[in-house]
Structures are given as structure tokens and as C-alpha cells.
Write a protein that holds these residues in place. Structure first.
Motif, PDB file in Angstrom:
ATOM      1  N   GLN A 138      34.628 -10.820   5.170  1.00 46.71           N
ATOM      2  CA  GLN A 138      33.353 -11.245   4.593  1.00 46.71           C
ATOM      3  C   GLN A 138      33.463 -12.528   3.763  1.00 46.71           C
ATOM      4  N   ALA A 139      34.690 -12.989   3.534  1.00 47.78           N
ATOM      5  CA  ALA A 139      34.896 -14.098   2.598  1.00 47.78           C
ATOM      6  C   ALA A 139      34.126 -15.375   2.967  1.00 47.78           C
ATOM      7  N   PRO A 140      34.127 -15.815   4.224  1.00 42.83           N
ATOM      8  CA  PRO A 140      33.388 -17.043   4.524  1.00 42.83           C
ATOM      9  C   PRO A 140      31.887 -16.935   4.215  1.00 42.83           C
ATOM     10  N   ARG A 141      31.294 -15.778   4.451  1.00 41.21           N
ATOM     11  CA  ARG A 141      29.863 -15.605   4.170  1.00 41.21           C
ATOM     12  C   ARG A 141      29.584 -15.720   2.675  1.00 41.21           C
ATOM     13  N   ILE A 142      30.409 -15.063   1.851  1.00 39.32           N
ATOM     14  CA  ILE A 142      30.196 -15.116   0.408  1.00 39.32           C
ATOM     15  C   ILE A 142      30.479 -16.518  -0.119  1.00 39.32           C
ATOM     16  N   ALA A 143      31.496 -17.174   0.442  1.00 45.73           N
ATOM     17  CA  ALA A 143      31.787 -18.552   0.041  1.00 45.73           C
ATOM     18  C   ALA A 143      30.625 -19.482   0.379  1.00 45.73           C
ATOM     19  N   GLN A 144      29.959 -19.233   1.500  1.00 46.70           N
ATOM     20  CA  GLN A 144      28.800 -20.046   1.869  1.00 46.70           C
ATOM     21  C   GLN A 144      27.677 -19.881   0.862  1.00 46.70           C
ATOM     22  N   PHE A 145      27.469 -18.651   0.366  1.00 44.59           N
ATOM     23  CA  PHE A 145      26.478 -18.441  -0.698  1.00 44.59           C
ATOM     24  C   PHE A 145      26.831 -19.282  -1.919  1.00 44.59           C
ATOM     25  N   ALA A 146      28.117 -19.276  -2.284  1.00 47.55           N
ATOM     26  CA  ALA A 146      28.543 -20.041  -3.454  1.00 47.55           C
ATOM     27  C   ALA A 146      28.257 -21.526  -3.261  1.00 47.55           C
ATOM     28  N   LYS A 147      28.525 -22.024  -2.081  1.00 50.56           N
ATOM     29  CA  LYS A 147      28.258 -23.438  -1.817  1.00 50.56           C
ATOM     30  C   LYS A 147      26.762 -23.735  -1.857  1.00 50.56           C
ATOM     31  N   ASP A 148      25.972 -22.886  -1.203  1.00 46.89           N
ATOM     32  CA  ASP A 148      24.529 -23.123  -1.115  1.00 46.89           C
ATOM     33  C   ASP A 148      23.847 -23.062  -2.478  1.00 46.89           C
ATOM     34  N   PHE A 149      24.326 -22.163  -3.354  1.00 48.74           N
ATOM     35  CA  PHE A 149      23.691 -21.969  -4.657  1.00 48.74           C
ATOM     36  C   PHE A 149      24.471 -22.645  -5.792  1.00 48.74           C
ATOM     37  N   LYS A 150      25.449 -23.449  -5.406  1.00 51.87           N
ATOM     38  CA  LYS A 150      26.226 -24.252  -6.368  1.00 51.87           C
ATOM     39  C   LYS A 150      26.884 -23.383  -7.443  1.00 51.87           C
ATOM     40  N   LEU A 151      27.600 -22.373  -6.975  1.00 47.84           N
ATOM     41  CA  LEU A 151      28.334 -21.468  -7.850  1.00 47.84           C
ATOM     42  C   LEU A 151      29.830 -21.699  -7.696  1.00 47.84           C
ATOM     43  N   GLN A 152      30.585 -21.488  -8.782  1.00 46.76           N
ATOM     44  CA  GLN A 152      32.029 -21.423  -8.653  1.00 46.76           C
ATOM     45  C   GLN A 152      32.383 -20.179  -7.824  1.00 46.76           C
ATOM     46  N   TYR A 153      33.561 -20.181  -7.212  1.00 46.28           N
ATOM     47  CA  TYR A 153      33.916 -19.088  -6.302  1.00 46.28           C
ATOM     48  C   TYR A 153      35.413 -18.817  -6.389  1.00 46.28           C
ATOM     49  N   ALA A 154      35.777 -17.532  -6.426  1.00 48.93           N
ATOM     50  CA  ALA A 154      37.189 -17.138  -6.354  1.00 48.93           C
ATOM     51  C   ALA A 154      37.304 -15.889  -5.492  1.00 48.93           C
ATOM     52  N   ASN A 155      38.379 -15.816  -4.703  1.00 44.57           N
ATOM     53  CA  ASN A 155      38.568 -14.637  -3.870  1.00 44.57           C
ATOM     54  C   ASN A 155      40.007 -14.148  -3.909  1.00 44.57           C
ATOM     55  N   LEU A 156      40.277 -13.069  -3.180  1.00 41.17           N
ATOM     56  CA  LEU A 156      41.562 -12.392  -3.199  1.00 41.17           C
ATOM     57  C   LEU A 156      42.258 -12.375  -1.848  1.00 41.17           C
ATOM     58  N   THR A 157      41.545 -12.649  -0.787  1.00 46.50           N
ATOM     59  CA  THR A 157      42.011 -12.291   0.544  1.00 46.50           C
ATOM     60  C   THR A 157      43.284 -13.004   0.964  1.00 46.50           C
ATOM     61  N   GLU A 158      44.154 -12.274   1.690  1.00 47.33           N
ATOM     62  CA  GLU A 158      45.335 -12.861   2.299  1.00 47.33           C
ATOM     63  C   GLU A 158      45.071 -13.280   3.741  1.00 47.33           C
ATOM     64  N   TYR A 159      43.849 -13.072   4.234  1.00 53.23           N
ATOM     65  CA  TYR A 159      43.536 -13.396   5.627  1.00 53.23           C
ATOM     66  C   TYR A 159      43.611 -14.909   5.842  1.00 53.23           C
TER      67      TYR A 159
END
Length: 383
Positions: free
Chosen positions: A92-113
Motif C-alpha cells: 500500500q506504500a505507493p498509494r499512501i505516498a501519493q496522498f502525501a505528495k498530493d496534499f503536501k504532507l511529510q511522509y515516512a514509512n517502514l516497508t522493506e519491499y
């Protein structure tokens, strides 16, 4: 954090609840939290759990994070947020990252994928906010620890290259029984994935890939014998950052002796090679129990010759046990994963960035001595 922020946590699993509680308990100024999940009842349960567990007062709101699309409620919350902490499965990481980009939010994740990480790197190239990737335990803390001792080794011994850099982590039970010698302390799908996906390493100073579970060895840490073997994802971007500087670099997962032999027996019986990760997950879950009482064993080492040609080695090992935070007892896998994520939030919010921030870009010693991390891992001593 020294001022108030609105923090969105995507997901309602064990790491989401842990990072929420840590932020509420250990921040200098208590943040506002928004907890979202595709199953709204789970988000509500986590929000209530954090509220009941914190000793500080603060606003926590649960919401439905739709599996597809964007609801009006999501838009309102995304517009209010300062950062998204992505605790959802890596797919799901790319989808959530896209939200961060679209709404100009900082973003951090955990995934090893790996493929999802590459997708986020591509989408965030021209982003107006920062995207700090793979910040947890492994990948995350262990890579920063290894990079930190590598930099110190080179400085102290006046060299630019080393022979070996080793990263090892085990999320383990205290006891282990036959035939599997294991208990699930975190995501079964994550375990199956790291066992089957190829791993990125350095060999002869060059980046390459090797099959996971292809270099099993025995190691003794603090007098206890473990088995180690290659698994995917744990070294983040270190192979790229240190190519040409480190002869051999790899990430290995620690297990109780006997576990890897049992896993390889399961490989022989996989019937669905097109969906082998799910097949292995199901085989493991059919016999391996989930265990609450856990421990984290981590080990990092650097080896090489100093400027006078003397072979030297530096090692750091830690054993992390469950810890009480606020009114709740958290498992070791929760605190060791969530504390670096909370530290990443602090870094992004107090020192705004734009574009991608990989693990090798971070000032290792400063990050590892951050206020959220030291309460779990202890202080990282400099030489």
C-alpha cells in the motif's frame, strides 16, 4: 517535538498503536493524532487504546481510510495533516505516498519491499515535502547503526575502505520448541517475504543480488548461539551508498538453531510457485504459534585493516525486551520499530525537507541519539 503537529497514522496494527502511544507520551508538545484504517472499527479500537494508555491529554481521532479512492472525510483530514506515518503493508506504500505528495504532507514509512520503495522514489522526485523511507528496525535502525560504526572506523583508523560490514537482527521468542524453533512476533507475510525474495549485498565491493537463505552460519552473541542467514530488505540503500567502500556487506536475520533447516524443508513442499510467498506463509501459520513475549537481538560489526595494516573489528550488540510506555506494556518488536518512525517524524517536521531521504542520507549518530530512540535502544556512544 517542540511544537504542536497534526500527525496522520495510516494503519491500525501493532506498530501503528505503538508509534501513536510513543508520540503521545514522549513528545515535548503533545500532537494531535488521526488514526485511519480500511476497517474503521480497528482504527477506533487503536485510537481508544492509545487514549486509555497515555498519561498526557491530547486529541485522537479515528477515521475510515478507504481501500480505494478518496472520501470526503479523508480529504478533510489530509488537508489538516502535517505528516503521514505509513504503517500499512508495503504493497500500500505507493498509494499512501501519493496522498502525501498530493496534499503536501511529510511522509515516512517502514516497508522493506524493494519495488514499492523504487516506485515511491520515482513519484517523490519533484515533491514539495520530504519522504523518509524504510525507517524502522530493519530496514532502519540497524542500517544507521552499521553506517555509523563504519564512518567512525574509517575516521579513527584513517582508512576509506573496509573488508566487511555486517547487519544482523532477530525478532525472537525467549523459548523455542521443535520442529520449527520459532514463534511469530510480527507479520507472517513479512517473514515469508524476506525468506523468499532475493537480497541485495556487496561482494568484492560491487552491488549484487543473492538468494535469501543461501549463506547460513552460526554466531554467538553475548554467549548465546544463533543461526544467521541472508534475508531481503534489511540493509535499505547501504549497498548503493557504500559500493566501492565495503568489500562485503549484507543483512542477515537471526534465528534459534534449527529453524532454518525446518524452513528449507517447507520449501521442498511448496506447490504454488507463482504464489510461493502466500504458500509459505500458510504453511508456517499452520504450525507456528503467535507469541506475545518477545525479544529483539541486533548486532552490527565492521572489520578491516587500519592505516598500519593491522586487522581490526568493532562490534555492537543489543538485546531489547518488552517495555512499559504510559499505561501499556509494548512488545519489543513494537518499540524497536516504532521509535525510529517517531524519530523520523520529528526530523521531517522540525527540519522540513523535500524529495526523497534514504537511510544513508541521515546523520546516523544524531538520529540514533534522538529522544524517541534512546528510550528504547539506549544512547549510541561515539568513540
Amino acid at each position: 517535538m517542540k511544537k504542536h503537529f497534526n500527525i496522520i497514522i495510516a494503519g491500525a496494527g501493532g506498530i501503528a498503536e505503538a508509534v501513536g502511544l510513543i508520540l503521545m507520551e514522549w513528545s515535548e508538545v503533545t500532537p494531535t493524532l488521526f488514526i485511519g484504517d480500511r476497517t474503521h472499527s480497528k482504527a477506533k479500537k487503536v485510537a481508544n487504546w492509545i487514549q486509555e494508555g497515555t498519561t498526557n491529554s491530547g486529541f485522537i481521532k479515528d477515521f475510515h481510510l478507504a481501500e480505494t479512492g478518496l472520501t470526503d472525510e479523508m480529504r478533510v483530514i489530509l488537508r489538516q495533516g502535517d505528516i503521514i506515518l505509513d504503517c500499512l503493508p508495503g504493497s500500500q506504500a505507493p498509494r499512501i505516498a501519493q496522498f502525501a505528495k498530493d496534499f503536501k504532507l511529510q511522509y515516512a514509512n517502514l516497508t522493506e519491499y524493494v519495488s514499492e520503495t523504487e516506485e515511491i522514489i520515482a513519484l517523490a522526485k519533484n515533491a514539495e515535502t520530504g519522504f523518509l523511507l524504510q525507517t524502522g528496525l530493519a530496514p532502519g535502525y540497524i542500517g544507521l547503526l552499521a553506517n555509523g560504526i563504519f564512518q567512525e572506523f574509517c575516521s579513527d583508523f584513517n582508512v576509506a575502505k573496509v573488508d566487511k560490514l555486517e547487519l544482523k537482527v532477530g525478532a525472537l521468542t525467549t523459548h523455542a520448541v521443535a520442529p520449527h524453533y520459532y514463534g511469530f512476533t510480527w507479520s507472517p507475510i513479512g517473514v515469508a517475504t524476506e525468506y523468499l525474495e532475493d537480497t541485495i549485498v556487496l561482494r568484492n565491493f560491487i552491488k549484487t543480488t543473492l538468494p535469501s537463505l543461501s549463506e547460513r552460519k552460526t554466531i554467538i552473541i553475548d554467549g548465546v548461539t544463533y543461526e544467521e542467514d541472508l534475508t531481503s530488505g534489511g540493509s535499505a540503500d547501504l549497498a548503493d551508498a557504500l559500493s566501492g567502500k565495503v568489500g562485503s556487506l549484507d543483512y542477515k536475520t537471526l534465528r534459534h538453531p534449527g529453524h532454518y533447516a525446518w524452513v528449507q524443508d517447507q520449501f521442498l513442499n511448496l506447490v504454488n510457485f507463482d504464489n510461493s510467498i502466500i504458500d509459505l506463509q500458510q504453511k508456517m501459520e499452520a504450525i507456528i504459534p503467535h507469541v506475545e513475549d518477545d525479544q529483539i537481538i541486533l548486532y552490527a560489526a565492521v572489520e578491516g585493516k587500519d592505516a598500519d595494516g593491522i586487522l581490526r573489528r568493532r562490534e555492537i550488540a543489543k538485546r531489547i525486551l518488552p517495555q512499559k510506555i504510559g499505561k501499556h506494556q509494548l512488545r519489543a518488536i513494537q518499540t524497536t520499530t516504532a521509535a525510529p518512525l517517531a524519530q523520523a517524524a520529528k526530523l521531517l517536521l522540525e527540519n522540513p525537507h523535500n524529495g526523497i531521504i534514504l537511510q544513508s542520507h541521515i546523520d546516523s549518530i544524531a538520529f540514533l541519539n534522538g529522544n524517541y530512540i534512546v528510550r528504547v535502544y539506549g544512547k549510541m556512544k561515539t568513540s
